[in-house]
Design a protein around this motif. Structure first.
Motif: not given
Length: 73
Positions: A1-28
């Motif tokens: 995901m971090r290598a994506l380029q030219n993205i207009d709209v992104a939907f980012v999921c973040m729930n613990v423990p299945f996806t990313m915590p807030v800090d990892k999602a924001a960093s991505a």
């Protein structure tokens, strides 16, 4: 995901423990820099909700990504 380029709209999921915590999602998001990002699927396994205010603050305004918050639940 971090290598994506030219993205207009992104939907980012973040729930613990299945996806990313807030800090990892924001960093991505800061790495791939979508123009608009919608956090979703942010209810944690224990029923609490991820801290969307913290997510928005951590994404920041300096890289041009707009965080749009919606009431998904």
């Amino acid at each position: 995901m971090r290598a994506l380029q030219n993205i207009d709209v992104a939907f980012v999921c973040m729930n613990v423990p299945f996806t990313m915590p807030v800090d990892k999602a924001a960093s991505a998001v800061r790495d791939f820099r979508p123009r608009v990002v919608y956090p979703y699927h942010y209810r944690n396994q224990n029923g609490s909700l991820a801290d969307l205010t913290a997510f928005k603050q951590q994404v920041g305004l300096d890289l041009g990504s707009e965080v749009r918050l919606r009431n998904w639940y």
